[in-house]
Design a protein around this motif. Structure first.
Motif, PDB file in Angstrom:
ATOM      1  N   LEU A 111      16.689  25.358  25.591  1.00 43.02           N
ATOM      2  CA  LEU A 111      17.813  25.855  24.794  1.00 43.02           C
ATOM      3  C   LEU A 111      18.166  24.891  23.667  1.00 43.02           C
ATOM      4  O   LEU A 111      17.955  23.680  23.798  1.00 43.02           O
ATOM      5  CB  LEU A 111      19.051  26.015  25.676  1.00 43.02           C
ATOM      6  CG  LEU A 111      18.903  26.859  26.939  1.00 43.02           C
ATOM      7  CD1 LEU A 111      20.208  26.821  27.741  1.00 43.02           C
ATOM      8  CD2 LEU A 111      18.541  28.285  26.577  1.00 43.02           C
ATOM      9  N   PRO A 112      18.765  25.397  22.600  1.00 40.08           N
ATOM     10  CA  PRO A 112      19.267  24.484  21.561  1.00 40.08           C
ATOM     11  C   PRO A 112      20.214  23.443  22.144  1.00 40.08           C
ATOM     12  O   PRO A 112      20.234  22.297  21.699  1.00 40.08           O
ATOM     13  CB  PRO A 112      20.023  25.408  20.598  1.00 40.08           C
ATOM     14  CG  PRO A 112      19.482  26.769  20.834  1.00 40.08           C
ATOM     15  CD  PRO A 112      19.045  26.810  22.264  1.00 40.08           C
ATOM     16  N   ASP A 113      20.955  23.853  23.175  1.00 41.65           N
ATOM     17  CA  ASP A 113      21.937  22.953  23.789  1.00 41.65           C
ATOM     18  C   ASP A 113      21.290  21.765  24.490  1.00 41.65           C
ATOM     19  O   ASP A 113      21.970  20.844  24.921  1.00 41.65           O
ATOM     20  CB  ASP A 113      22.802  23.750  24.769  1.00 41.65           C
ATOM     21  CG  ASP A 113      23.292  25.036  24.123  1.00 41.65           C
ATOM     22  OD1 ASP A 113      22.523  26.016  24.130  1.00 41.65           O
ATOM     23  OD2 ASP A 113      24.405  25.027  23.572  1.00 41.65           O
ATOM     24  N   GLN A 114      19.973  21.819  24.629  1.00 43.14           N
ATOM     25  CA  GLN A 114      19.246  20.699  25.232  1.00 43.14           C
ATOM     26  C   GLN A 114      18.600  19.797  24.184  1.00 43.14           C
ATOM     27  O   GLN A 114      17.942  18.811  24.539  1.00 43.14           O
ATOM     28  CB  GLN A 114      18.163  21.235  26.187  1.00 43.14           C
ATOM     29  CG  GLN A 114      18.735  21.941  27.416  1.00 43.14           C
ATOM     30  CD  GLN A 114      17.667  22.625  28.245  1.00 43.14           C
ATOM     31  OE1 GLN A 114      16.889  23.429  27.729  1.00 43.14           O
ATOM     32  NE2 GLN A 114      17.616  22.330  29.534  1.00 43.14           N
ATOM     33  N   PHE A 117      19.412  16.088  24.331  1.00 43.96           N
ATOM     34  CA  PHE A 117      18.823  15.481  25.530  1.00 43.96           C
ATOM     35  C   PHE A 117      17.334  15.203  25.284  1.00 43.96           C
ATOM     36  O   PHE A 117      16.805  14.165  25.684  1.00 43.96           O
ATOM     37  CB  PHE A 117      18.977  16.396  26.748  1.00 43.96           C
ATOM     38  CG  PHE A 117      20.395  16.546  27.259  1.00 43.96           C
ATOM     39  CD1 PHE A 117      21.375  15.625  26.967  1.00 43.96           C
ATOM     40  CD2 PHE A 117      20.731  17.618  28.073  1.00 43.96           C
ATOM     41  CE1 PHE A 117      22.677  15.747  27.444  1.00 43.96           C
ATOM     42  CE2 PHE A 117      22.023  17.763  28.569  1.00 43.96           C
ATOM     43  CZ  PHE A 117      23.000  16.835  28.253  1.00 43.96           C
ATOM     44  N   PHE A 132      15.506  31.750  19.426  1.00 42.48           N
ATOM     45  CA  PHE A 132      16.490  30.898  18.749  1.00 42.48           C
ATOM     46  C   PHE A 132      16.045  30.603  17.327  1.00 42.48           C
ATOM     47  O   PHE A 132      14.881  30.797  16.975  1.00 42.48           O
ATOM     48  CB  PHE A 132      16.678  29.580  19.519  1.00 42.48           C
ATOM     49  CG  PHE A 132      17.184  29.774  20.916  1.00 42.48           C
ATOM     50  CD1 PHE A 132      18.450  30.276  21.159  1.00 42.48           C
ATOM     51  CD2 PHE A 132      16.366  29.472  22.005  1.00 42.48           C
ATOM     52  CE1 PHE A 132      18.913  30.472  22.448  1.00 42.48           C
ATOM     53  CE2 PHE A 132      16.825  29.669  23.299  1.00 42.48           C
ATOM     54  CZ  PHE A 132      18.088  30.173  23.526  1.00 42.48           C
ATOM     55  N   GLN A 136      20.159  26.768  14.743  1.00 42.12           N
ATOM     56  CA  GLN A 136      20.864  26.464  15.994  1.00 42.12           C
ATOM     57  C   GLN A 136      20.461  25.090  16.526  1.00 42.12           C
ATOM     58  O   GLN A 136      21.291  24.344  17.040  1.00 42.12           O
ATOM     59  CB  GLN A 136      20.562  27.540  17.050  1.00 42.12           C
ATOM     60  CG  GLN A 136      21.251  28.858  16.753  1.00 42.12           C
ATOM     61  CD  GLN A 136      20.762  29.975  17.662  1.00 42.12           C
ATOM     62  OE1 GLN A 136      19.574  30.101  17.949  1.00 42.12           O
ATOM     63  NE2 GLN A 136      21.690  30.802  18.124  1.00 42.12           N
TER      64      GLN A 136
END
Lengths: 172, 551
Positions: A111-114, A117, A132, A136
């Motif tokens: 995910l972009p949210d990773q 990390f 995606f 993003q």
């Protein structure tokens, strides 16, 4: 598929295993599976390996390929699903134990949210998953300016940083 | 207490902003529920039977009065006027709307609170001794180390997508009030023969479907190496923990399958590979944090107890409350007071917004503004002058929080069960309420003595039934709620897993079974013998025989 590095810069496209990677992706003109790497090359084929990338699944055993890593141009770590965080540790171990200095590319389901990390665990770039957009991922890379742990990406390591004195020493 | 500096605040504010964006994307349909789920879970947001539930971290069980007031505000503004303190020292709000959650997180951030990593397959809020900093038997304050671990584990780039959730507990006392051996990693602060501070490391404890008491894998770890060792242990787990079966994915299964000795060797090997300086705990940072937890000078008062004795002679209810709900403080003339969230017939762990506000005021008046949350779902005022105990007791009594039952039969731990939780097979809360009503008489409770009843509504064991002297597990058998009874669990330094006594009971039957077990104990005990001691001396057989002959 679009490839972004961890600074948000585009790097051409990821081509299939049998295709010539043109222009070369982080120095790799071809990307092969772990099995193909061991079948086609010896760790001593340093000239060839310098233009080769290997794509690893979460189940591939790095210790089988220890001799190759110092010479490979690029390693791709494929997330089987975004919830499976093994590639984060694989990236750390690749950098530390196998002294891999080349680019580490994230591919597969994440995910972009990773993104941050990934950057902080040692990845150099990611193949943006189809659902995606590059925007993003670029935006996610800017979500945090600080981090508590040592890691790559330039965020200060708060555990080692000289911190503000307490504003008030509260009881207990 | 730890107060956030500008860097802590920057990270927290960025987290709130990130989640606001994630919620926006979910509401706009840009994220599927499957993609949103791990993101919301890392912010403690569950989708439950009736609504979203937000689990907010109480960092290592420590709260300031202002933080408690913020909980009261959240309960009033966004929920139905109450909150539920959990078996992991957190608080849950059960009636939350998705669109409100970014605002709630913003409100919480104003008092350095958050919901980060209160769920999901990541390192969760650290559990610590609720008497930390006050207990007379403490070697060092576990909150100092818990805060260091909190920082290291927050948004960890490598360990945020583990095979399963990961829980760490720290205690600085020999009497284990944090159930460290039932955690993925339990840390006990010790000194070695040279007098150096360090930790005993226990790994692979847990409850759930396959309960284990954690084995000791490192008898002494120098304190400065704590993060390096945790890093090594987490990496071994992240790489080798099972991901093919959710019920076998916790570290306890890995430790059990490899054997504690082999797991320990694997961690030591990884530990040796790590740069000793990279994660070495900075002494200045330890001191900075330690200073914030330091107790101000409290003047010892050796005469206070005599005054309390006089007050107790005038009031039997006060005496009973002091006997069960207060503990020895490290400063003579002070006491640690437990605020029971287990009124007769109440829901274990629930507190109304008004009660929260009043407890906050009482903390300011009597406990240096500090409050603790216990994993047994009670609150604690840790620094109360013995001379103030009668006043505190009277004030708590006015808001129905002075039940003199800490550690007694009605101090029941219960998970939310089928009333709220989508995972549950059976109801826990109504059962706890019925048992509480059955044993409501305080004289009878005090006569029975120390006794833990713990109820879980499913095998995930959030109600810690494996560690209860009497454990009750709700199961679903062909569409009928049944309850299994276990005896002999312990969640203290002698941690043990209870054994199933026999076939399960329906709801009425389990109440009778609990009565039967307690009556059997009362018949067999010698003078001064607790339930646990009688069970240990006589074994399970007399309880089993009496129970299944009479029900």
């Amino acid at each position: 598929m679009i490839i972004l590095d961890t600074k948000g810069q585009a790097h051409g496209e990821r081509r299939g295993f049998s295709e010539q990677q043109e222009p070369p992706l982080f120095g790799a003109t071809a990307i092969v599976s772990a099995a193909a790497l061991k079948e086609r090359f010896a760790p001593t084929d340093t000239d060839s390996l310098a233009h080769t990338g290997v794509s690893l699944t979460v189940d591939d055993d790095l210790s089988d390929m220890a001799g190759y890593f110092p010479h490979l141009a690029m390693v791709e770590l494929v997330f089987s699903q975004f919830k499976d965080g093994r590639p984060f540790s694989t990236a750390v171990v690749l950098r530390r134990d196998f002294e891999f200095k080349g680019a580490i590319l994230a591919a597969g389901d994440f995910l972009p949210d990773q993104a941050l990390f990934l950057l902080r665990a040692g990845f150099s770039a990611f193949v943006v998953p189809e659902q995606f957009t590059a925007k993003q991922f670029k935006s996610a890379l800017l979500a945090y300016s600080v981090a508590y742990q040592p890691g790559l990406g330039g965020a200060p390591d708060l555990l080692k940083t000289l911190r503000d004195p307490p504003t008030a020493v509260a009881a207990g | 207490m730890y107060t956030y500096d500008t860097l802590d605040k920057a990270l927290l504010n960025q987290r709130v902003a990130e989640f606001r964006e994630q919620v926006k994307r979910r509401i706009a349909g840009e994220l599927t529920e499957d993609q949103f789920k791990p993101l919301r879970l890392m912010n403690g947001l569950y989708l439950q039977t009736h609504a979203y539930m937000l689990r907010v971290a109480v960092p290592y069980g420590t709260l300031s009065s202002d933080q408690m007031r913020k909980f009261a505000y959240i309960a009033r503004t966004y929920d139905r006027g109450y909150g539920h303190f959990t078996t992991r020292q957190n608080i849950q709000f059960n009636w939350i709307e998705l669109g409100s959650t970014p605002d709630i997180l913003y409100d919480l951030s104003e008092v350095d609170l958050h919901a980060i990593q209160t769920s999901g397959n990541c390192i969760r809020n650290v559990t610590a001794d609720p008497f930390a900093g006050a207990a007379a038997d403490e070697l060092d304050d576990p909150r100092v180390w818990s805060e260091i671990i909190r920082q290291w584990s927050t948004l960890h780039p490598e360990f945020s997508f583990l095979p399963r959730k990961f829980k760490i507990a720290v205690t600085g006392a020999d009497a284990d009030r944090a159930a460290i051996k039932f955690h993925d990693i339990g840390l006990k602060i010790v000194r070695n023969d040279a007098g150096d501070l360090g930790f005993q490391v226990f790994v692979g404890g847990g409850q759930g479907r396959t309960p284990f008491v954690a084995p000791l894998i490192r008898p002494f770890l120098p304190a400065k190496d704590i993060l390096r060792y945790l890093d090594a242990a987490l990496r071994v787990y992240n790489q080798h923990g099972r991901r093919d079966n959710i019920y076998k994915a916790r570290i306890k299964i890995l430790v059990d399958s490899l054997g504690a000795d082999q797991f320990s060797l694997d961690v030591e090997r990884e530990f040796e590979k790590l740069d000793p300086d990279l994660l070495a705990v900075n002494e200045k940072e330890v001191e900075r944090i330690r200073d914030m937890f330091a107790l101000p000078y409290l003047r010892p008062d050796t005469d206070a107890q005599a005054g309390l004795e006089q007050a107790m002679e005038q009031s039997n209810p006060l005496r009973r409350w002091c006997e069960t709900n207060t503990e020895v403080h490290k400063v003579p003339g002070y006491a640690i007071a437990t605020v029971s969230l287990k009124p007769v017939g109440g829901i274990p762990g629930d507190a109304t917004a008004d009660q929260m506000d009043t407890v906050a005021d009482l903390a300011d008046r009597y406990s240096l503004g500090e409050i603790r949350v216990t994993y047994t779902q009670n609150l604690v005022l840790p620094h109360v002058r013995v001379a103030d105990l009668p006043l505190l007791w009277a004030a708590l009594d006015q808001i129905s929080l002075a039940t003199a039952n800490a550690g007694l039969v009605t101090d029941i731990i219960a998970c939310p069960g089928l009333d709220y939780c989508t995972l549950a097979n059976a109801r826990s809360i109504p059962l706890a309420q019925r048992i509480s009503e059955r044993f409501a008489d305080l004289d009878a409770q005090h006569n029975i003595g120390p006794l833990d009843i713990r109820i879980s509504g499913c095998i995930n064991a959030c109600g810690h039934h494996h560690a209860g002297h009497i454990g009750i597990l709700g199961v679903d058998k062909k569409g009928v709620e049944l309850y299994q009874l276990t005896l002999g669990g312990q969640g203290n330094r002698d941690s043990a897993i209870g054994k199933i006594l026999g076939p399960g009971f329906d709801e009425d039957g389990i109440i009778g079974a609990v009565e039967n077990v307690i009556a059997t104990y009362l018949n067999m005990r010698t003078i001064g013998e607790t339930f646990s001691e009688t069970l240990q001396r006589k074994g399970h057989s007399p309880f089993k025989e009496r129970l299944y002959d009479h029900t």
